[in-house]
Design an enzyme around this catalytic site. Structure first.
Site, short mmCIF file in Angstrom:
data_model
loop_
_atom_site.label_atom_id
_atom_site.label_comp_id
_atom_site.label_asym_id
_atom_site.label_seq_id
_atom_site.Cartn_x
_atom_site.Cartn_y
_atom_site.Cartn_z
N ARG A 174 -23.11 -5.06 -0.61
CA ARG A 174 -22.03 -4.32 -1.28
C ARG A 174 -22.52 -3.58 -2.52
NH1 ARG A 174 -16.66 -5.02 0.13
NH2 ARG A 174 -16.93 -6.80 1.47
N MET A 228 -10.79 2.02 1.90
CA MET A 228 -10.57 0.67 2.42
C MET A 228 -11.84 -0.19 2.31
SD MET A 228 -7.48 1.18 2.84
CE MET A 228 -6.52 0.04 3.81
N GLU A 241 4.55 7.95 -2.30
CA GLU A 241 3.14 7.94 -2.74
C GLU A 241 2.70 9.34 -3.14
OE1 GLU A 241 0.21 5.79 -0.39
OE2 GLU A 241 1.79 4.73 0.66
N ILE A 257 -13.39 -3.29 -0.26
CA ILE A 257 -13.18 -4.14 -1.44
C ILE A 257 -14.35 -3.89 -2.38
CG2 ILE A 257 -13.12 -6.53 -2.26
CD1 ILE A 257 -11.58 -7.19 0.30
N LEU A 258 -14.05 -3.59 -3.63
CA LEU A 258 -15.11 -3.26 -4.58
C LEU A 258 -15.59 -4.51 -5.30
CD1 LEU A 258 -13.67 0.05 -6.07
CD2 LEU A 258 -15.38 -0.22 -4.27
N GLU A 312 -9.85 -7.98 -9.48
CA GLU A 312 -9.07 -8.59 -8.41
C GLU A 312 -8.54 -7.51 -7.46
OE1 GLU A 312 -8.40 -12.01 -8.36
OE2 GLU A 312 -9.86 -12.03 -9.99
N HIS A 358 -1.44 1.63 -4.01
CA HIS A 358 -1.20 0.54 -3.06
C HIS A 358 0.21 0.69 -2.51
CE1 HIS A 358 -1.61 -3.33 -1.16
NE2 HIS A 358 -0.44 -3.69 -1.66
N ASP A 402 -6.10 -5.21 -5.45
CA ASP A 402 -4.72 -4.74 -5.65
C ASP A 402 -4.12 -5.32 -6.93
OD1 ASP A 402 -4.89 -3.25 -3.30
OD2 ASP A 402 -4.20 -4.93 -2.09
C1 GAR Z 1 -1.89 4.93 1.85
O1 GAR Z 1 -0.64 4.48 2.31
C2 GAR Z 1 -2.39 4.06 0.72
O2 GAR Z 1 -1.37 3.59 -0.12
C3 GAR Z 1 -3.04 2.93 1.46
O3 GAR Z 1 -3.71 3.57 2.53
C4 GAR Z 1 -2.97 4.73 2.91
C5 GAR Z 1 -3.92 5.90 2.96
O4 GAR Z 1 -3.28 7.03 3.50
N1 GAR Z 1 -3.95 2.18 0.63
C6 GAR Z 1 -4.10 0.87 0.71
O5 GAR Z 1 -3.54 0.17 1.52
C7 GAR Z 1 -5.06 0.28 -0.31
N2 GAR Z 1 -4.79 -1.12 -0.54
P1 GAR Z 1 -3.86 8.47 3.24
O6 GAR Z 1 -5.33 8.44 3.70
O7 GAR Z 1 -3.03 9.36 4.11
O8 GAR Z 1 -3.73 8.79 1.78
#
Ligand code: GAR
Length: 216
Positions: free
Chosen positions: A68, A93, A177, A95-96, A146, A112, A148
């Site tokens: 990582r 996607m 979003e 985890i850092l 941590e 999130h 999220d």
């Molecule tokens: C989004 O809904 C974002 O909130 C989620 O992935 C999707 C990406 O969509 N992120 C997570 O779940 C991170 N924990 P997008 O590529 O269309 O922006």
């Protein structure tokens, strides 16, 4: 005003990335999107970024055999070489580890798809439906070690309706979003979002300014 240089990190379709790119087209927006980086060479968002003329980079995590930190060092080098000020995770996607989180403390934000601290992790919409919550939404926060977690900058809420499926709820949340992420980036890039006491963020926003974040 000098605009902050932003890198957006993605793993997939990049619809939040698209909303951020659109917002940053306004010359009065305090940030410019300088780079889009993906850990997946096949991420659809890469083509979308290129269509906007934004430079892209790929650091494939699979090339690092589970190391990582080596993966993150490679990402960090690219961010530094591009003189990035703020890192924006948009559906990234991975985890850092503390390595990258500490290197960008206070300068890395994430979105999130839930009203944190509820529903951390994956399958947030399924779990919101299972729990029977009546309000759901999305959160933009500074990234901490941590998953999220970290000081909350902005949240947007939508109702959960009787006939909702995970997909219909996800679509309603995605709408919010796309509204809150540009707003959060504006607050961070302009310096209006300030972390107080390590856990809370003040923005100076009024009730009128935040009202549209409820099912806009
Ligand atoms: C989004 O809904 C974002 O909130 C989620 O992935 C999707 C990406 O969509 N992120 C997570 O779940 C991170 N924990 P997008 O590529 O269309 O922006």
């Amino acid at each position: 005003m000098s605009r902050k240089k932003i890198a957006i990190l993605i793993s997939g379709r990049g619809s939040n990335m698209g909303a951020l790119i659109s917002a940053a087209m306004d010359p009065s927006f305090p940030a410019e999107i300088s780079l889009v980086l993906s850990n997946r060479p096949d991420a659809k968002g890469l083509q979308r970024a290129q269509d906007f003329g934004i430079p892209t980079a790929v650091v494939d995590h699979k090339d690092f055999g589970g190391d990582r930190e080596a993966f993150e060092k490679s990402v960090d080098e690219i961010l530094k070489a591009n003189k990035i000020d703020i890192v924006v995770l948009a559906g990234f996607m991975r985890i850092l580890s503390p390595y990258l989180v500490n290197a960008w403390a206070g300068r890395m934000i994430n979105i999130h798809p839930a009203l944190l601290p509820s529903f951390k992790g994956l399958a947030t919409h399924e779990r919101a439906l299972e729990e029977g919550v009546k309000l759901h939404g999305a959160t933009v926060h500074f990234v901490s070690a941590e998953m999220d977690d970290g000081p909350i900058i902005i949240q947007g809420a939508v109702p959960v309706l009787d006939h909702d499926t995970p997909d219909s709820l996800a679509a309603r949340v995605l709408g919010v979003e796309h509204k809150i992420y540009p707003k959060a980036l504006e607050l961070v890039a302009s310096g209006k979002a300030k972390v107080k006491g390590g856990t809370k963020v003040t923005t100076g926003d009024t009730a009128e300014a935040t009202a549209p974040l409820i099912w806009p």
